[in-house]
Design a protein around this motif. Structure first.
Motif, mmCIF file in Angstrom:
data_model
loop_
_atom_site.group_PDB
_atom_site.id
_atom_site.type_symbol
_atom_site.label_atom_id
_atom_site.label_comp_id
_atom_site.label_asym_id
_atom_site.label_seq_id
_atom_site.Cartn_x
_atom_site.Cartn_y
_atom_site.Cartn_z
ATOM 1 N N VAL A 7 0.840 -1.205 0.000
ATOM 2 C CA VAL A 7 0.000 0.000 0.000
ATOM 3 C C VAL A 7 0.871 1.250 0.000
ATOM 4 O O VAL A 7 0.639 2.199 -0.759
ATOM 5 N N ALA A 8 1.899 1.266 0.873
ATOM 6 C CA ALA A 8 2.789 2.432 0.939
ATOM 7 C C ALA A 8 3.522 2.641 -0.383
ATOM 8 O O ALA A 8 3.686 3.777 -0.846
ATOM 9 N N ALA A 9 3.961 1.555 -1.011
ATOM 10 C CA ALA A 9 4.655 1.667 -2.297
ATOM 11 C C ALA A 9 3.725 2.213 -3.371
ATOM 12 O O ALA A 9 4.141 3.012 -4.218
ATOM 13 N N SER A 10 2.458 1.802 -3.356
ATOM 14 C CA SER A 10 1.489 2.302 -4.339
ATOM 15 C C SER A 10 1.300 3.804 -4.194
ATOM 16 O O SER A 10 1.291 4.543 -5.191
ATOM 17 N N VAL A 11 1.156 4.267 -2.962
ATOM 18 C CA VAL A 11 0.973 5.703 -2.719
ATOM 19 C C VAL A 11 2.228 6.471 -3.119
ATOM 20 O O VAL A 11 2.157 7.513 -3.787
ATOM 21 N N ALA A 12 3.397 5.958 -2.721
ATOM 22 C CA ALA A 12 4.648 6.658 -3.016
ATOM 23 C C ALA A 12 4.911 6.732 -4.519
ATOM 24 O O ALA A 12 5.315 7.784 -5.037
ATOM 25 N N LEU A 13 4.664 5.640 -5.229
ATOM 26 C CA LEU A 13 4.913 5.641 -6.668
ATOM 27 C C LEU A 13 3.905 6.507 -7.420
ATOM 28 O O LEU A 13 4.241 7.127 -8.431
ATOM 29 N N ALA A 14 2.665 6.568 -6.914
ATOM 30 C CA ALA A 14 1.673 7.458 -7.527
ATOM 31 C C ALA A 14 2.096 8.919 -7.360
ATOM 32 O O ALA A 14 2.002 9.715 -8.306
ATOM 33 N N ALA A 15 2.585 9.270 -6.165
ATOM 34 C CA ALA A 15 3.054 10.635 -5.935
ATOM 35 C C ALA A 15 4.282 10.944 -6.792
ATOM 36 O O ALA A 15 4.404 12.037 -7.358
ATOM 37 N N LEU A 16 5.190 9.979 -6.895
ATOM 38 C CA LEU A 16 6.371 10.177 -7.733
ATOM 39 C C LEU A 16 5.978 10.364 -9.190
ATOM 40 O O LEU A 16 6.553 11.198 -9.903
ATOM 41 N N GLY A 17 4.982 9.611 -9.638
ATOM 42 C CA GLY A 17 4.507 9.762 -11.011
ATOM 43 C C GLY A 17 3.961 11.154 -11.282
ATOM 44 O O GLY A 17 4.207 11.724 -12.353
ATOM 45 N N VAL B 109 4.870 13.933 -9.821
ATOM 46 C CA VAL B 109 6.012 14.860 -9.890
ATOM 47 C C VAL B 109 6.739 14.711 -11.228
ATOM 48 O O VAL B 109 7.068 15.705 -11.887
ATOM 49 N N LEU B 110 6.979 13.481 -11.650
ATOM 50 C CA LEU B 110 7.702 13.258 -12.900
ATOM 51 C C LEU B 110 6.914 13.760 -14.108
ATOM 52 O O LEU B 110 7.487 14.330 -15.040
ATOM 53 N N ARG B 111 5.589 13.565 -14.098
ATOM 54 C CA ARG B 111 4.775 14.075 -15.199
ATOM 55 C C ARG B 111 4.754 15.596 -15.227
ATOM 56 O O ARG B 111 4.677 16.204 -16.296
ATOM 57 N N GLU B 112 4.832 16.201 -14.041
ATOM 58 C CA GLU B 112 4.857 17.661 -13.974
ATOM 59 C C GLU B 112 6.126 18.213 -14.617
ATOM 60 O O GLU B 112 6.105 19.241 -15.290
ATOM 61 N N PHE B 113 7.235 17.528 -14.418
ATOM 62 C CA PHE B 113 8.516 18.010 -14.930
ATOM 63 C C PHE B 113 8.791 17.563 -16.370
ATOM 64 O O PHE B 113 9.350 18.320 -17.160
ATOM 65 N N GLY C 51 6.403 15.707 -18.478
ATOM 66 C CA GLY C 51 5.245 15.585 -19.349
ATOM 67 C C GLY C 51 4.754 14.156 -19.475
ATOM 68 O O GLY C 51 5.428 13.199 -19.074
ATOM 69 N N THR C 52 3.565 14.012 -20.079
ATOM 70 C CA THR C 52 2.957 12.690 -20.207
ATOM 71 C C THR C 52 3.590 11.851 -21.302
ATOM 72 O O THR C 52 3.352 10.642 -21.365
ATOM 73 N N TRP C 53 4.391 12.468 -22.190
ATOM 74 C CA TRP C 53 5.048 11.661 -23.212
ATOM 75 C C TRP C 53 6.067 10.735 -22.570
ATOM 76 O O TRP C 53 6.150 9.550 -22.896
ATOM 77 N N ALA C 54 6.849 11.269 -21.618
ATOM 78 C CA ALA C 54 7.870 10.454 -20.943
ATOM 79 C C ALA C 54 7.250 9.563 -19.860
ATOM 80 O O ALA C 54 7.661 8.416 -19.678
ATOM 81 N N PHE C 55 6.247 10.088 -19.156
ATOM 82 C CA PHE C 55 5.604 9.347 -18.075
ATOM 83 C C PHE C 55 4.105 9.405 -18.279
ATOM 84 O O PHE C 55 3.437 10.322 -17.795
ATOM 85 N N PRO C 56 3.538 8.445 -19.017
ATOM 86 C CA PRO C 56 2.111 8.479 -19.340
ATOM 87 C C PRO C 56 1.236 8.463 -18.085
ATOM 88 O O PRO C 56 1.609 7.912 -17.048
ATOM 89 N N GLU C 57 0.066 9.078 -18.220
ATOM 90 C CA GLU C 57 -0.880 9.123 -17.106
ATOM 91 C C GLU C 57 -1.511 7.770 -16.878
ATOM 92 O O GLU C 57 -1.856 7.067 -17.825
ATOM 93 N N PRO C 58 -1.701 7.389 -15.589
ATOM 94 C CA PRO C 58 -2.503 6.171 -15.316
ATOM 95 C C PRO C 58 -3.964 6.477 -15.608
ATOM 96 O O PRO C 58 -4.481 7.523 -15.230
ATOM 97 N N LEU C 59 -4.649 5.588 -16.294
ATOM 98 C CA LEU C 59 -6.044 5.808 -16.681
ATOM 99 C C LEU C 59 -6.956 4.942 -15.827
ATOM 100 O O LEU C 59 -6.568 3.888 -15.344
ATOM 101 N N GLY C 60 -8.176 5.370 -15.698
ATOM 102 C CA GLY C 60 -9.151 4.601 -14.949
ATOM 103 C C GLY C 60 -9.213 5.007 -13.489
ATOM 104 O O GLY C 60 -8.382 5.719 -12.974
#
Length: 258
Positions: free
Chosen positions: A231-241, A243-247, A249-258
């Motif tokens: 659970v902690a890893a899921s939350v941490a990786l979602a938050a990291l995603g 941040v990475l998409r903010e810097f 963009g979605t081309w390098a780090f696609p958005e999770p859908l659904g």
């Protein structure tokens, strides 16, 4: 005596060779999935991009849908599904001959009409333009085709997960954590990182000593800890995603859908 010891060594070597080959195969399958999943992950685009790709004959398959939806029972490799309520749109999703997947919001019907489930739909110029481009492409080149947009690589996590589960349940007793501990990590940690951790440090892949025989001194990690880590890893990786998409963009780090 010497022959028996030699046979034992040969048998152990053959067994270790089998585990080593399987380990390499699982890591290779994960790498193949990771590259394919990143390459084919749906990325946002515009309706004009859809018409351009259709006109250029670059679209191999397409779908109309109303929304992305992640299945209720999902693991780290689950691909979001497309849901439709019987009318074309507002999402148009297409895959190019390079294996890239894109989606565009065409013309969404007004929210009150969707909620009321009304009959005649309002004029939707972008939707009609895309439909016309699709029909023109069908007449000219017999493409694009309407079909399932999800990539074939989505089956790899299922295969990897089944093999891992079989080994966790029926294989040698793990030494670092219990079977339940590794079950939660291999199924619950996003991107299959729990699988990679299991392949790196746990038996039968790692030459760790066996678990303690007395239950009162068994210091292995338990299932509850594995669940909390997942659970902690899921939350941490979602938050990291985020941040990475903010810097980048979605081309390098696609958005999770659904």
């Amino acid at each position: 005596m010497t022959g028996t010891k030699g046979e034992h060594r040969d048998g152990r070597w053959r067994g270790w060779g089998t585990w080593r080959v399987l380990r390499i195969a699982l890591v290779g399958a994960w790498c193949l999935w990771a590259v394919a999943a990143w390459w084919s992950a749906p990325r946002p685009a515009e309706a004009d991009d859809a018409r351009t790709d259709i006109a250029a004959g670059q679209v191999t398959v397409y779908q109309w849908a109303d929304k992305w939806e992640r299945p209720m029972l999902s693991s780290w490799g689950t691909v979001p599904e497309l849901r439709s309520w019987g009318h074309n749109g507002p999402l148009f999703i297409w895959r190019t001959n390079e294996g890239r997947t894109y989606y565009a919001v065409a013309d969404a019907a007004p929210a009150d009409r969707l909620l009321a489930g009304g009959g005649a739909e309002p004029s939707r110029p972008q939707t009609e333009a895309i439909r016309a481009a699709v029909m023109a492409s069908l007449l000219d080149t017999a493409r694009p085709l309407h079909g399932d947009i999800r990539p074939a690589s989505r089956y790899l996590p299922m295969l990897i997960g089944l093999i891992c589960l079989a080994i966790i349940v029926r294989g040698p007793a793990p030494a670092l954590g219990t079977r339940w501990y590794w079950f939660w990590l291999t199924t619950g940690v996003p991107l299959g990182l729990g699988v990679l951790a299991w392949l790196a440090i746990e038996r039968p892949w790692s030459a760790r000593p066996g678990p303690m025989s007395e239950p009162d001194v068994d210091s292995r990690h338990r299932g509850l800890r594995g669940l909390l880590i997942a659970v902690a890893a899921s939350v941490a990786l979602a938050a990291l995603g985020l941040v990475l998409r903010e810097f980048f963009g979605t081309w390098a780090f696609p958005e999770p859908l659904g």
